[in-house]
Design a protein around this motif. Structure first.
Motif, PDB file in Angstrom:
ATOM      1  N   ILE A 118     -28.908  22.895  49.122  1.00  0.00           N
ATOM      2  CA  ILE A 118     -29.740  22.969  50.323  1.00  0.00           C
ATOM      3  C   ILE A 118     -31.017  23.759  50.020  1.00  0.00           C
ATOM      4  N   ARG A 119     -32.151  23.096  50.135  1.00  0.00           N
ATOM      5  CA  ARG A 119     -33.428  23.720  49.800  1.00  0.00           C
ATOM      6  C   ARG A 119     -34.371  23.857  50.986  1.00  0.00           C
ATOM      7  N   HIS A 120     -33.880  23.561  52.181  1.00  0.00           N
ATOM      8  CA  HIS A 120     -34.711  23.656  53.383  1.00  0.00           C
ATOM      9  C   HIS A 120     -33.923  24.326  54.508  1.00  0.00           C
ATOM     10  N   GLY A 121     -34.450  24.255  55.722  1.00  0.00           N
ATOM     11  CA  GLY A 121     -33.745  24.814  56.869  1.00  0.00           C
ATOM     12  C   GLY A 121     -33.669  26.325  56.887  1.00  0.00           C
ATOM     13  N   GLY A 122     -34.465  26.984  56.040  1.00  0.00           N
ATOM     14  CA  GLY A 122     -34.435  28.435  55.958  1.00  0.00           C
ATOM     15  C   GLY A 122     -33.379  28.972  55.020  1.00  0.00           C
ATOM     16  N   TRP A 123     -32.699  28.072  54.294  1.00  0.00           N
ATOM     17  CA  TRP A 123     -31.617  28.504  53.411  1.00  0.00           C
ATOM     18  C   TRP A 123     -32.082  28.812  51.990  1.00  0.00           C
ATOM     19  N   TYR A 124     -33.280  28.426  51.618  1.00  0.00           N
ATOM     20  CA  TYR A 124     -33.746  28.659  50.262  1.00  0.00           C
ATOM     21  C   TYR A 124     -35.226  29.008  50.293  1.00  0.00           C
ATOM     22  N   ARG A 212     -36.039  25.255  64.998  1.00  0.00           N
ATOM     23  CA  ARG A 212     -36.619  25.980  63.860  1.00  0.00           C
ATOM     24  C   ARG A 212     -35.993  25.531  62.545  1.00  0.00           C
ATOM     25  N   ALA A 213     -34.646  25.444  62.510  1.00  0.00           N
ATOM     26  CA  ALA A 213     -33.962  25.093  61.266  1.00  0.00           C
ATOM     27  C   ALA A 213     -34.178  23.632  60.884  1.00  0.00           C
ATOM     28  N   TYR A 214     -34.094  22.746  61.850  1.00  0.00           N
ATOM     29  CA  TYR A 214     -34.110  21.315  61.541  1.00  0.00           C
ATOM     30  C   TYR A 214     -35.519  20.745  61.418  1.00  0.00           C
ATOM     31  N   PHE A 220     -34.411  18.617  58.098  1.00  0.00           N
ATOM     32  CA  PHE A 220     -34.169  17.172  58.092  1.00  0.00           C
ATOM     33  C   PHE A 220     -34.313  16.570  56.694  1.00  0.00           C
ATOM     34  N   LEU A 221     -35.024  17.282  55.801  1.00  0.00           N
ATOM     35  CA  LEU A 221     -35.177  16.784  54.435  1.00  0.00           C
ATOM     36  C   LEU A 221     -33.879  16.894  53.636  1.00  0.00           C
ATOM     37  N   ASP A 222     -32.925  17.657  54.139  1.00  0.00           N
ATOM     38  CA  ASP A 222     -31.621  17.771  53.489  1.00  0.00           C
ATOM     39  C   ASP A 222     -30.614  16.774  54.057  1.00  0.00           C
ATOM     40  N   CYS A 228     -26.304  19.310  60.197  1.00  0.00           N
ATOM     41  CA  CYS A 228     -25.114  20.121  60.484  1.00  0.00           C
ATOM     42  C   CYS A 228     -25.433  21.610  60.409  1.00  0.00           C
ATOM     43  N   ILE A 229     -26.229  21.990  59.434  1.00  0.00           N
ATOM     44  CA  ILE A 229     -26.605  23.392  59.295  1.00  0.00           C
ATOM     45  C   ILE A 229     -27.367  23.862  60.531  1.00  0.00           C
ATOM     46  N   ALA A 230     -28.312  23.049  60.998  1.00  0.00           N
ATOM     47  CA  ALA A 230     -29.084  23.409  62.193  1.00  0.00           C
ATOM     48  C   ALA A 230     -28.185  23.473  63.427  1.00  0.00           C
ATOM     49  N   TYR A 231     -27.262  22.525  63.528  1.00  0.00           N
ATOM     50  CA  TYR A 231     -26.337  22.496  64.666  1.00  0.00           C
ATOM     51  C   TYR A 231     -25.473  23.756  64.693  1.00  0.00           C
TER      52      TYR A 231
END
Length: 255
Positions: A118-124, A212-214, A220-222, A228-231
């Protein structure tokens, strides 16, 4: 520059061998176990780690205890569900040969979710201060999302190699972690900081967390894992605020 790798555990028999294997190059591996009932300690000892028992006292306190048990002042702090990547290992080896140029190093952490990096959504890159001179600071005492805090004036640099993170086994595990750990501890931290909330804040905050996350953080690029991470992030935010509401009402009832 000698390094002690320190790991805290509680029932981590599924993870501990790979975690220790990834730091087997360290000058010593210290494992502080909070009275596991599985084979964590046995497996760790079989791989050469020094195992110390210590009743659970909270994330920051347990990690500080582990740091205090180390022989060497330079510490690499790793969780049982994390691994030192080959690239990071090479980079640290270079520091050991040339000598440290900072008091601590922030390391990017790459998490895997549903089998995907996971490289988006604020995780990386999710930089974590995990390689440090213990003489220059302490763990910050936070209830959740604890971190090592260097003394004022200390120099911090960044490394490029990743810590690989396997924190979530599946969706059910993710939901359980939110319900049993992240939301309750998050609410407690907010309560102790004197923060308050309301039903409207709970609803709006959870909605914004998803957006913010999605969208804003490009989750959404992941693909579906990003959704699911955003949810689940929104679910965590909502539950955290609801628990904080309950704490507020309990305090009001006692007044």
């Amino acid at each position: 520059m000698q390094i002690s790798a320190v790991i805290i555990t509680l029932n981590e028999e599924k993870n501990i061998e790979d975690a220790i294997r990834s730091v087997s190059w360290a000058d010593e591996v210290i494992l502080v176990d909070a009275e596991s009932t599985d084979r964590t300690r046995e497996l760790a000892e079989s791989m050469g780690a020094k195992v110390i028992m210590n009743a659970w006292s909270g994330f920051s306190e347990q990690k500080q205890f582990a740091v205090d048990q180390a022989t060497h002042d330079w510490i690499l702090s790793l969780d049982a569900d994390e691994r030192v990547s080959p690239e990071l290992r090479i980079e640290i080896a270079g520091l050991q040969q040339a000598g440290a140029t900072a008091d601590g190093y922030r390391i990017p952490r790459l998490s895997y979710y549903m089998g995907k990096a996971i490289r988006h959504g604020g995780w990386y890159p999710d930089h974590q201060l995990r390689l440090f001179d213990r003489r220059k600071g302490r763990w910050n005492g936070a209830v959740i999302h604890e971190s090592f805090r260097l003394d004022e004036g200390s120099r911090i640099d960044r490394l490029r190699g990743d810590i690989i993170h396997y924190s979530v086994e599946n969706a059910a595990h993710h939901q359980k972690m939110i319900a049993e750990r992240y939301a309750p501890l998050g609410a407690r931290g907010m309560y102790e900081d004197g923060r308050s909330t309301s039903p409207l804040t709970a609803a709006v905050s959870s909605w914004f967390t998803f957006v913010r996350a999605y969208i804003l953080k490009l989750g959404f690029l992941d693909g579906f894992p990003g959704f699911c991470i955003a949810y689940f992030a929104a679910q965590n935010t909502f539950l955290k605020h609801v628990i904080l509401l309950e704490l507020q009402r309990a305090k009001s009832d006692m007044a």
